[in-house]
Design a protein around this motif. Structure first.
Motif, PDB file in Angstrom:
ATOM      1  N   SER A 161      45.145  60.769  21.167  1.00 52.44           N
ATOM      2  CA  SER A 161      44.341  60.761  22.382  1.00 52.44           C
ATOM      3  C   SER A 161      44.735  59.571  23.262  1.00 52.44           C
ATOM      4  CB  SER A 161      42.858  60.657  22.024  1.00 52.44           C
ATOM      5  OG  SER A 161      42.585  59.390  21.456  1.00 52.44           O
ATOM      6  N   MET A 162      44.334  59.634  24.516  1.00 54.29           N
ATOM      7  CA  MET A 162      44.610  58.530  25.438  1.00 54.29           C
ATOM      8  C   MET A 162      43.955  57.240  24.936  1.00 54.29           C
ATOM      9  SD  MET A 162      46.456  59.080  28.191  1.00 54.29           S
ATOM     10  CE  MET A 162      45.838  58.050  29.506  1.00 54.29           C
ATOM     11  N   SER A 163      42.739  57.354  24.438  1.00 51.10           N
ATOM     12  CA  SER A 163      42.023  56.177  23.963  1.00 51.10           C
ATOM     13  C   SER A 163      42.762  55.504  22.802  1.00 51.10           C
ATOM     14  CB  SER A 163      40.610  56.584  23.527  1.00 51.10           C
ATOM     15  OG  SER A 163      39.891  55.469  23.097  1.00 51.10           O
ATOM     16  N   LYS A 164      43.205  56.308  21.859  1.00 53.92           N
ATOM     17  CA  LYS A 164      43.936  55.748  20.718  1.00 53.92           C
ATOM     18  C   LYS A 164      45.297  55.217  21.140  1.00 53.92           C
ATOM     19  CE  LYS A 164      41.574  58.382  17.186  1.00 53.92           C
ATOM     20  NZ  LYS A 164      41.658  59.416  16.171  1.00 53.92           N
ATOM     21  N   ALA A 165      45.919  55.866  22.122  1.00 55.57           N
ATOM     22  CA  ALA A 165      47.207  55.390  22.624  1.00 55.57           C
ATOM     23  C   ALA A 165      47.043  54.032  23.296  1.00 55.57           C
ATOM     24  CB  ALA A 165      47.793  56.402  23.605  1.00 55.57           C
ATOM     25  N   ILE A 166      45.994  53.881  24.096  1.00 54.42           N
ATOM     26  CA  ILE A 166      45.737  52.591  24.761  1.00 54.42           C
ATOM     27  C   ILE A 166      45.493  51.518  23.713  1.00 54.42           C
ATOM     28  CG2 ILE A 166      44.091  51.326  26.210  1.00 54.42           C
ATOM     29  CD1 ILE A 166      43.794  53.961  27.830  1.00 54.42           C
ATOM     30  N   ALA A 167      44.687  51.818  22.693  1.00 55.58           N
ATOM     31  CA  ALA A 167      44.407  50.842  21.638  1.00 55.58           C
ATOM     32  C   ALA A 167      45.689  50.449  20.911  1.00 55.58           C
ATOM     33  CB  ALA A 167      43.385  51.416  20.643  1.00 55.58           C
ATOM     34  N   ALA A 168      46.549  51.430  20.622  1.00 55.38           N
ATOM     35  CA  ALA A 168      47.807  51.133  19.928  1.00 55.38           C
ATOM     36  C   ALA A 168      48.712  50.263  20.798  1.00 55.38           C
ATOM     37  CB  ALA A 168      48.516  52.427  19.561  1.00 55.38           C
ATOM     38  N   LEU A 169      48.787  50.576  22.082  1.00 61.13           N
ATOM     39  CA  LEU A 169      49.644  49.796  22.982  1.00 61.13           C
ATOM     40  C   LEU A 169      49.129  48.371  23.157  1.00 61.13           C
ATOM     41  CD1 LEU A 169      50.407  52.593  25.570  1.00 61.13           C
ATOM     42  CD2 LEU A 169      52.029  51.526  23.978  1.00 61.13           C
ATOM     43  N   VAL A 170      47.837  48.201  23.210  1.00 60.11           N
ATOM     44  CA  VAL A 170      47.267  46.845  23.286  1.00 60.11           C
ATOM     45  C   VAL A 170      47.598  46.079  22.013  1.00 60.11           C
ATOM     46  CG1 VAL A 170      45.101  45.538  23.296  1.00 60.11           C
ATOM     47  CG2 VAL A 170      45.429  47.399  24.925  1.00 60.11           C
ATOM     48  N   ARG A 171      47.423  46.724  20.883  1.00 62.43           N
ATOM     49  CA  ARG A 171      47.735  46.084  19.593  1.00 62.43           C
ATOM     50  C   ARG A 171      49.212  45.683  19.536  1.00 62.43           C
ATOM     51  NH1 ARG A 171      44.685  49.099  16.965  1.00 62.43           N
ATOM     52  NH2 ARG A 171      46.055  50.885  16.852  1.00 62.43           N
ATOM     53  N   LEU A 172      50.109  46.578  19.960  1.00 61.33           N
ATOM     54  CA  LEU A 172      51.543  46.273  19.983  1.00 61.33           C
ATOM     55  C   LEU A 172      51.846  45.107  20.913  1.00 61.33           C
ATOM     56  CD1 LEU A 172      53.062  49.868  20.048  1.00 61.33           C
ATOM     57  CD2 LEU A 172      53.231  48.203  18.200  1.00 61.33           C
ATOM     58  N   GLY A 173      51.165  45.066  22.058  1.00 62.47           N
ATOM     59  CA  GLY A 173      51.364  43.969  22.999  1.00 62.47           C
ATOM     60  C   GLY A 173      50.922  42.639  22.424  1.00 62.47           C
ATOM     61  N   LEU A 174      49.807  42.630  21.721  1.00 68.47           N
ATOM     62  CA  LEU A 174      49.320  41.388  21.113  1.00 68.47           C
ATOM     63  C   LEU A 174      50.248  40.912  20.006  1.00 68.47           C
ATOM     64  CD1 LEU A 174      45.493  42.171  20.994  1.00 68.47           C
ATOM     65  CD2 LEU A 174      46.670  40.581  22.516  1.00 68.47           C
ATOM     66  N   VAL A 175      50.740  41.848  19.212  1.00 69.48           N
ATOM     67  CA  VAL A 175      51.687  41.492  18.151  1.00 69.48           C
ATOM     68  C   VAL A 175      52.965  40.934  18.773  1.00 69.48           C
ATOM     69  CG1 VAL A 175      53.181  42.466  16.350  1.00 69.48           C
ATOM     70  CG2 VAL A 175      50.759  43.061  16.425  1.00 69.48           C
ATOM     71  N   SER A 176      53.425  41.564  19.826  1.00 68.68           N
ATOM     72  CA  SER A 176      54.637  41.106  20.507  1.00 68.68           C
ATOM     73  C   SER A 176      54.456  39.694  21.059  1.00 68.68           C
ATOM     74  CB  SER A 176      54.991  42.068  21.646  1.00 68.68           C
ATOM     75  OG  SER A 176      56.052  41.581  22.400  1.00 68.68           O
ATOM     76  N   GLN A 177      53.299  39.431  21.637  1.00 69.30           N
ATOM     77  CA  GLN A 177      53.007  38.101  22.173  1.00 69.30           C
ATOM     78  C   GLN A 177      53.037  37.055  21.063  1.00 69.30           C
ATOM     79  OE1 GLN A 177      52.770  37.120  25.214  1.00 69.30           O
ATOM     80  NE2 GLN A 177      51.805  35.137  25.092  1.00 69.30           N
ATOM     81  N   GLU A 178      52.447  37.373  19.933  1.00 70.19           N
ATOM     82  CA  GLU A 178      52.451  36.443  18.797  1.00 70.19           C
ATOM     83  C   GLU A 178      53.873  36.209  18.280  1.00 70.19           C
ATOM     84  OE1 GLU A 178      50.072  34.481  17.437  1.00 70.19           O
ATOM     85  OE2 GLU A 178      48.927  35.138  19.176  1.00 70.19           O
ATOM     86  N   ASP A 179      54.660  37.276  18.231  1.00 71.82           N
ATOM     87  CA  ASP A 179      56.057  37.137  17.795  1.00 71.82           C
ATOM     88  C   ASP A 179      56.845  36.240  18.742  1.00 71.82           C
ATOM     89  OD1 ASP A 179      55.543  38.774  15.640  1.00 71.82           O
ATOM     90  OD2 ASP A 179      56.495  40.564  16.525  1.00 71.82           O
TER      91      ASP A 179
END
Length: 107
Positions: free
Chosen positions: A54-72
């Motif tokens: 779903s769009m909601s789960k896709a947005i949540a996944a993309l936010v999570r990926l962005g936060l992980v990327s920032q930490e990396d």
């Protein structure tokens, strides 16, 4: 509808609502509304279709990926900072400070 039937009907509706709300209270998820530009919304829709979610789960996944990327990125920066500070080159230190500023402030 007689008054007693109306009260009984209202009670059954209220109890079903309580059951529904009580079932949702156990979740640890928060809900937010976000506005996306049409370009970003199209990209998210494409991503959601690709991963079949779903769009909601896709947005949540993309936010999570962005936060992980920032930490990396931060972790990599501090690793390089530690390596380069041992060199003692003032120009290199200035460049690293500018890079750190950009990393933290997003500029």
């Amino acid at each position: 509808m007689p008054h007693s039937e109306a009260i009984a009907s209202k009670r059954s509706r209220d109890s079903s609502r309580r059951k529904f709300k009580a079932g949702r209270q156990g979740k640890n998820e928060l809900r937010y509304s976000v506005a996306l530009s049409p370009v970003i919304a199209t990209q998210v829709e494409r991503y959601a279709g690709t991963v079949d979610t779903s769009m909601s789960k896709a947005i949540a996944a993309l936010v999570r990926l962005g936060l992980v990327s920032q930490e990396d990125r931060k972790r990599e920066f501090f690793k390089r900072l530690k390596e380069n500070l041992a060199d003692g080159d003032p120009k290199q230190e200035d460049r690293l400070v500018d890079e750190f500023r950009a990393l933290i402030l997003g500029r």
